[in-house]
Design an enzyme around this catalytic site. Structure first.
Site, PDB file in Angstrom:
ATOM      1  N   LYS A  34       0.851  -1.204   0.000  1.00  0.00           N
ATOM      2  CA  LYS A  34       0.000   0.000   0.000  1.00  0.00           C
ATOM      3  C   LYS A  34       0.881   1.246   0.000  1.00  0.00           C
ATOM      4  CE  LYS A  34      -0.361  -0.206   5.066  1.00  0.00           C
ATOM      5  NZ  LYS A  34      -1.248  -0.579   6.179  1.00  0.00           N
ATOM      6  N   TYR A 262      18.310  29.279   7.653  1.00  0.00           N
ATOM      7  CA  TYR A 262      17.099  30.010   8.078  1.00  0.00           C
ATOM      8  C   TYR A 262      16.999  30.067   9.598  1.00  0.00           C
ATOM      9  CZ  TYR A 262      15.134  30.052   3.377  1.00  0.00           C
ATOM     10  OH  TYR A 262      14.897  30.270   2.046  1.00  0.00           O
TER      11      TYR A 262
HETATM   12  C1  LIG Z   1      -0.454  -1.597   6.835  1.00  0.00           C
HETATM   13  C2  LIG Z   1      -1.005  -2.841   7.391  1.00  0.00           C
HETATM   14  C3  LIG Z   1      -0.168  -3.939   7.621  1.00  0.00           C
HETATM   15  C4  LIG Z   1       1.343  -3.868   7.473  1.00  0.00           C
HETATM   16  O1  LIG Z   1       1.870  -3.252   8.621  1.00  0.00           O
HETATM   17  P1  LIG Z   1       3.444  -3.120   8.888  1.00  0.00           P
HETATM   18  O2  LIG Z   1       3.532  -2.562  10.246  1.00  0.00           O
HETATM   19  O3  LIG Z   1       3.955  -2.191   7.843  1.00  0.00           O
HETATM   20  O4  LIG Z   1       4.018  -4.481   8.739  1.00  0.00           O
HETATM   21  C5  LIG Z   1      -0.762  -5.126   8.035  1.00  0.00           C
HETATM   22  N1  LIG Z   1      -2.092  -5.212   8.228  1.00  0.00           N
HETATM   23  C6  LIG Z   1      -2.925  -4.158   8.042  1.00  0.00           C
HETATM   24  C7  LIG Z   1      -4.389  -4.320   8.298  1.00  0.00           C
HETATM   25  C8  LIG Z   1      -2.405  -2.948   7.629  1.00  0.00           C
HETATM   26  O5  LIG Z   1      -3.221  -1.898   7.471  1.00  0.00           O
END
Ligand SMILES: *Cc1c(COP(=O)(O)O)cnc(C)c1O
Length: 372
Positions: A34, A262
């Site tokens: 994702k 800055y």
């Molecule tokens: C994003 C997500 C994961 C992966 O999580 P990580 O901490 O990156 O391993 C797993 N399960 C769900 C439901 C998620 O939303």
């Protein structure tokens, strides 16, 4: 050409996946890609993983469709499930697996079925075991399965899933409590549901909670070689996939008492050699990184000094060899400076830094270990 660049080592990604897949056995392993594979490029990462992967997970439908359009044929789970009734048609057309976590999603699924359409190939029913974000309460499950049975969704079409709130803190009592509540919720169901596979583990749970491995793990961040655990080091077999780098484009000496950048936020305590690096918050390097944040210049670890600006940051070259000047390589994060170290300095997590990389070209080092 501006030297700022993110290098994505697809060999490291594949090796990380295969290590996690082995670690999770006999369970199977969804690669979570994702948010554009946590900023690494979802299509490129999924294509590199495709020969090995048990399946992928993304947050929402459009992310899954992007993968399908780019030739990814492996199973893809949509973690947030459908966000409107008509999305079930797209899910089925593209053979996506979908999470069902709330009553409206069940109602849309029923509306979809009333049009004579088949249900998705696999439905992952999400149970709220204590995180209280998404999922059905354990008491609601028997009602959920009764409704699914009316849609001809059988146990073999299902996976039970839950998500842990505190798996990143090994030994946190909340995790044991969630595991217990999840197991109890499933024990209460009719016998014919006993063989339905279970999915619990994100990266942290896969690394630190053997009791949470289940039938399907869902690692994200660990695939990219960043550490989900607050207090333990990442296993040495997992290596960073992204290197964010640039070069020194100017240097100068300033006298003690002179300020840099800055807000004149950094004031030199001694004569200081300043290196100016072509990268900034416009590229996703966090503006909140304070003086002292680690950075590697020509292989030497040193520190950021002064404020991060949009296109530039300034680093301390005082103790580095004089030969380190314009054109010297700078690693903002990668294998010399872990993204988790930068995240700690900033007060965030590696996930956020990786997701925010932008404007810099991404260069992909191809996966070569297809035969290994
Ligand atoms: C994003 C997500 C994961 C992966 O999580 P990580 O901490 O990156 O391993 C797993 N399960 C769900 C439901 C998620 O939303």
């Amino acid at each position: 050409m501006r030297p700022a660049l993110a290098t994505i080592d697809l060999d490291a990604l594949v090796a990380n996946y295969r290590w996690l897949q082995e670690h999770g056995k006999p369970g199977r392993t969804l690669a979570v890609v994702k948010a554009d594979a946590y900023g690494h490029g979802a299509v490129q990462c999924a294509s590199a993983l495709a020969p090995f992967v048990d399946g992928f997970a993304v947050a929402f439908l459009e992310e899954a469709l992007t993968l399908r359009k780019n030739g990814i044929t492996a199973p893809i789970l949509v973690l947030e499930g459908c966000l409107a009734a008509d999305e079930y048609a797209a899910c089925c057309a593209h053979r996506l697996w979908t999470v069902v976590h709330c009553e409206p999603q069940l109602a849309w699924l029923e509306a979809h079925a009333r049009r004579g359409a088949p249900h998705p190939e696999r439905i992952w029913v999400k149970v709220d075991s204590g995180m209280h974000r998404l999922g059905f309460a354990p008491e609601a499950l028997s009602g959920v399965i009764a409704r699914l049975e009316r849609l001809a969704v059988e146990p073999r079409h299902l996976v039970w899933m839950t998500h842990l709130a505190c798996a990143d803190q090994p030994k946190h009592p909340h995790t044991a409590a969630q595991l217990e509540r999840f197991a109890q919720a499933l024990e209460a169901l009719p016998e014919r549901y006993a063989q339905v596979p279970r999915s619990i583990a994100n990266s942290a749970a896969l690394l630190a909670w053997p009791a949470a491995h289940g039938d399907w793990a869902r690692p994200g961040i660990a695939l990219y070689g960043a550490n989900p655990l607050a207090t333990e080091p990442l296993p040495a077999a997992l290596t960073p996939v992204m290197t964010l780098r640039s070069e020194i484009i100017a240097t100068r000496w300033i006298a003690a008492g002179e300020a840099v950048g800055y807000g004149a936020a950094f004031v030199a305590e001694r004569a200081t050699r300043v290196g100016v690096v072509a990268i900034g918050y416009g590229d996703g390097y966090p503006r909140t990184a304070p003086t002292g944040t680690p950075v590697a210049v020509a292989g030497h670890r040193t520190r950021l000094i002064g404020r991060v600006s949009m296109d530039l940051v300034t680093v301390d070259l005082t103790d580095l060899p004089e030969s380190v000047g314009v054109g010297a390589a700078v690693e903002l994060w990668g294998r010399q400076v872990l993204v988790d170290e930068v995240a700690r300095a900033v007060g965030t997590i590696g996930y956020e830094l990786l997701c925010h990389v932008r404007r810099v070209p991404m260069r992909y080092l191809p996966a070569t270990c297809t035969a290994c």
